[in-house]
Design a protein around this motif. Structure first.
Motif, short mmCIF file in Angstrom:
data_model
loop_
_atom_site.label_atom_id
_atom_site.label_comp_id
_atom_site.label_asym_id
_atom_site.label_seq_id
_atom_site.Cartn_x
_atom_site.Cartn_y
_atom_site.Cartn_z
N ALA A 117 0.83 -1.21 0.00
CA ALA A 117 0.00 0.00 0.00
C ALA A 117 0.87 1.26 0.00
O ALA A 117 0.58 2.22 -0.75
CB ALA A 117 -0.92 -0.01 1.21
N GLU A 118 1.90 1.27 0.81
CA GLU A 118 2.78 2.44 0.86
C GLU A 118 3.50 2.67 -0.46
O GLU A 118 3.61 3.81 -0.94
CB GLU A 118 3.79 2.29 2.01
N ASP A 119 3.97 1.60 -1.08
CA ASP A 119 4.65 1.72 -2.38
C ASP A 119 3.67 2.21 -3.45
O ASP A 119 4.01 3.07 -4.27
CB ASP A 119 5.25 0.37 -2.79
N ALA A 120 2.46 1.64 -3.45
CA ALA A 120 1.45 2.05 -4.44
C ALA A 120 1.05 3.50 -4.24
O ALA A 120 0.83 4.24 -5.20
CB ALA A 120 0.23 1.13 -4.35
N GLY A 121 0.95 3.92 -2.98
CA GLY A 121 0.60 5.31 -2.70
C GLY A 121 1.61 6.28 -3.26
O GLY A 121 1.25 7.32 -3.85
N LYS A 122 2.88 5.96 -3.11
CA LYS A 122 3.95 6.82 -3.65
C LYS A 122 3.93 6.83 -5.18
O LYS A 122 4.15 7.86 -5.80
CB LYS A 122 5.31 6.32 -3.15
N LYS A 123 3.66 5.67 -5.77
CA LYS A 123 3.70 5.56 -7.23
C LYS A 123 2.49 6.20 -7.90
O LYS A 123 2.63 6.87 -8.93
CB LYS A 123 3.79 4.07 -7.62
N PHE A 124 1.31 6.00 -7.32
CA PHE A 124 0.08 6.44 -8.00
C PHE A 124 -0.54 7.71 -7.43
O PHE A 124 -1.41 8.30 -8.06
CB PHE A 124 -0.94 5.29 -8.00
N GLY A 125 -0.12 8.11 -6.24
CA GLY A 125 -0.58 9.39 -5.73
C GLY A 125 -1.73 9.35 -4.75
O GLY A 125 -2.73 10.03 -4.93
N PHE A 126 -1.60 8.54 -3.69
CA PHE A 126 -2.56 8.61 -2.58
C PHE A 126 -1.80 8.43 -1.27
O PHE A 126 -0.72 7.85 -1.23
CB PHE A 126 -3.69 7.59 -2.72
N ASP A 127 -2.36 9.00 -0.20
CA ASP A 127 -1.71 8.98 1.11
C ASP A 127 -1.97 7.67 1.84
O ASP A 127 -3.08 7.13 1.78
CB ASP A 127 -2.20 10.14 1.97
N VAL A 128 -0.96 7.20 2.55
CA VAL A 128 -1.08 5.94 3.29
C VAL A 128 -0.53 6.10 4.70
O VAL A 128 0.54 6.65 4.90
CB VAL A 128 -0.32 4.79 2.58
#
Length: 475
Positions: free
Chosen positions: A185-196
């Motif tokens: 989730a943290e990696d996806a948040g950084k890549k796609f643009g949402f806060d985790v």
């Protein structure tokens, strides 16, 4: 795999894929420059194919029959079948030639299918040849549709999110732990643009997430309570999502007596919400979304919670534990309460592989849907029908509420009867929604993980990822 549009097929050499609808005419001509195929050999019938190699033009024509009125799922499956079962035909260059009437939705479904067909279950399998390098395959789409580029891009993004969801569910439980999902989730948040934000055991204790912690206390794997936020400046609605993240379910001290080997899929709801968050951000949808994914492992040791325990919850309500194998609803209770009390979304939807009762009712073709909001029910059903992710409502009558009454606590987690299991589970969850007027619970026990033509064993389906996007686009 790179997929682009082209304006002409002139001088193309390689595999040419041509989909056809089945027509009623007595004579259907399939004519090419140097040959003609009669209707007796190929008529466009659903699930049919015909392959012709034209050495003069150095082209291989793969004709795909879709039937008379194919729906989105039929198109997607037909194209997935090509890359899944005939990968030897896909070399460096491939042309998909579309006929009149094959518009944006058709292109989206076809592109998604082609990409999904590249997925293989052999994550740890060692072979001499190794897996096919699909990055070297270039696919060109020839279409008269003006929105073809947008449709291709969207189809790719949908498939990419679904493949990520496949991986999360299909990988083994010693790989996909609560911490793995939190890191993802943290990696996806950084890549796609949402806060985790992730709450570990100590932080969850401070937040009084007592039901969530009770389920995970028998495992040495740290529980993780994942909070994700996506914001759009153009948003008019705030949607809340919750996904059940039991990375492996032994049943706890009420240990499962059968089917435990498949319990790596008990985080199917979490995978749906995680995959959907990637896709929401990737498509930059005009909506605000807050998602909660409580992740635990329901294991057994001397610290495991016990049948007859009375535990607390984030809501402050007490729960009598009748069955430790009814654990998913406990972590969802804290997830729903935390979401609704702290973020106040306009609509709340949770996804969970929750009950065998849902499978007993609908089998593997349809998810069980629960809500008292008729508009939300109909919208979810219509969106699901349009993409082949079916769901059907079951009653939420208050007569079922008394089944969950407890003598010692505010509510019990299981009524202990072999009847109405999916319904009583939904009534339990409703108790923790603060009577939210726009909440839906979707039991995906039969649809998140199952058999298909694309593998020899049960595997992930990514059910719900596209459904959510379709819903958010139609709010």
């Amino acid at each position: 795999m790179k997929i682009t549009t082209v304006k002409s097929s002139e001088n193309f050499k390689g595999l040419v894929i041509i989909p056809f609808f089945e027509k009623e005419e007595s004579e259907q001509a399939f004519s090419f420059e140097s040959f003609r195929i009669s209707k007796n050999l190929f008529s466009g019938k659903k699930d049919s194919q015909f392959i012709v190699e034209d050495k003069d033009s150095d082209q291989v024509f793969l004709m795909v029959g879709l039937g008379k009125e194919p729906n989105y799922k039929t198109i997607k499956t037909a194209f997935r079948r090509l890359t899944a079962k005939q990968e030897h035909l896909f070399e460096k260059k491939v042309l998909v030639r579309l006929n009149e009437g094959m518009g944006s939705d058709f292109i989206e479904a076809a592109v998604s299918g082609l990409l999904l067909g590249t997925y293989r279950l052999g994550h740890y399998k060692q072979t001499e040849k190794g897996p096919k390098n699909w990055s070297k395959v270039n696919i060109s789409v020839l279409s008269e549709d003006k929105e073809s580029k947008k449709a291709i891009e969207k189809g790719q993004k949908i498939a990419e999110a679904q493949i990520e969801t496949f991986n999360l569910v299909d990988l083994p439980p010693n790989k996909v732990t609560p911490k793995y999902l939190a890191d993802w989730a943290e990696d996806a948040g950084k890549k796609f643009g949402f806060d985790v934000k992730v709450l570990d055991r100590k932080k969850a204790e401070k937040e009084n997430l007592k039901a969530f912690l009770a389920v995970g206390q028998g495992s040495h794997r740290e529980p993780q309570f994942i909070i994700m936020k996506y914001k759009s400046k153009a948003a008019k609605q705030h949607i809340g999502l919750v996904g059940k993240g039991v990375t492996f379910d032994t049943g706890g001290l009420n240990i499962k007596t059968q089917g435990m080997v498949q319990m790596k899929c008990d985080m199917g709801g979490a995978a749906t919400v995680l995959g959907a968050m990637q896709l929401i951000a990737d498509l930059k949808l005009a909506v605000n979304v807050t998602a909660i994914v409580p992740c635990v492992e329901n294991a057994i040791d001397s610290h495991s919670f016990l049948p007859s325990d009375v535990i607390g919850s984030y809501s402050g309500k007490t729960i009598e534990v009748i069955d430790t194998d009814a654990e998913g609803r406990l972590i969802l209770a804290d997830g729903l309460s935390y979401l609704i009390q702290n973020f106040k979304p306009d609509t709340v939807i949770d996804f969970a592989t929750l009950t065998g009762s849902a499978v007993g009712t609908f089998g593997y073709e349809c998810a069980a849907l629960f809500s008292k909001n008729e508009a939300l029910l109909k919208n979810l059903q219509q969106c699901g029908e349009s993409i082949g992710e079916r769901l059907w409502p079951l009653p939420m009558w208050d007569e079922y509420k008394t089944e969950m009454d407890s003598e010692i606590a505010d509510i019990k987690n299981f009524h202990g009867k072999p009847i109405a299991g999916a319904i009583t589970a939904a009534k339990f969850l409703e108790y923790f929604t603060d009577s939210h007027t726009s909440w839906a619970h979707i039991d995906i026990a039969g649809t998140a993980f199952g058999d298909s033509e694309f593998a020899k064993t049960k595997h992930a389906t990514a059910y719900g990822v596209h459904l959510l996007i379709k819903l958010l686009e139609n709010l």
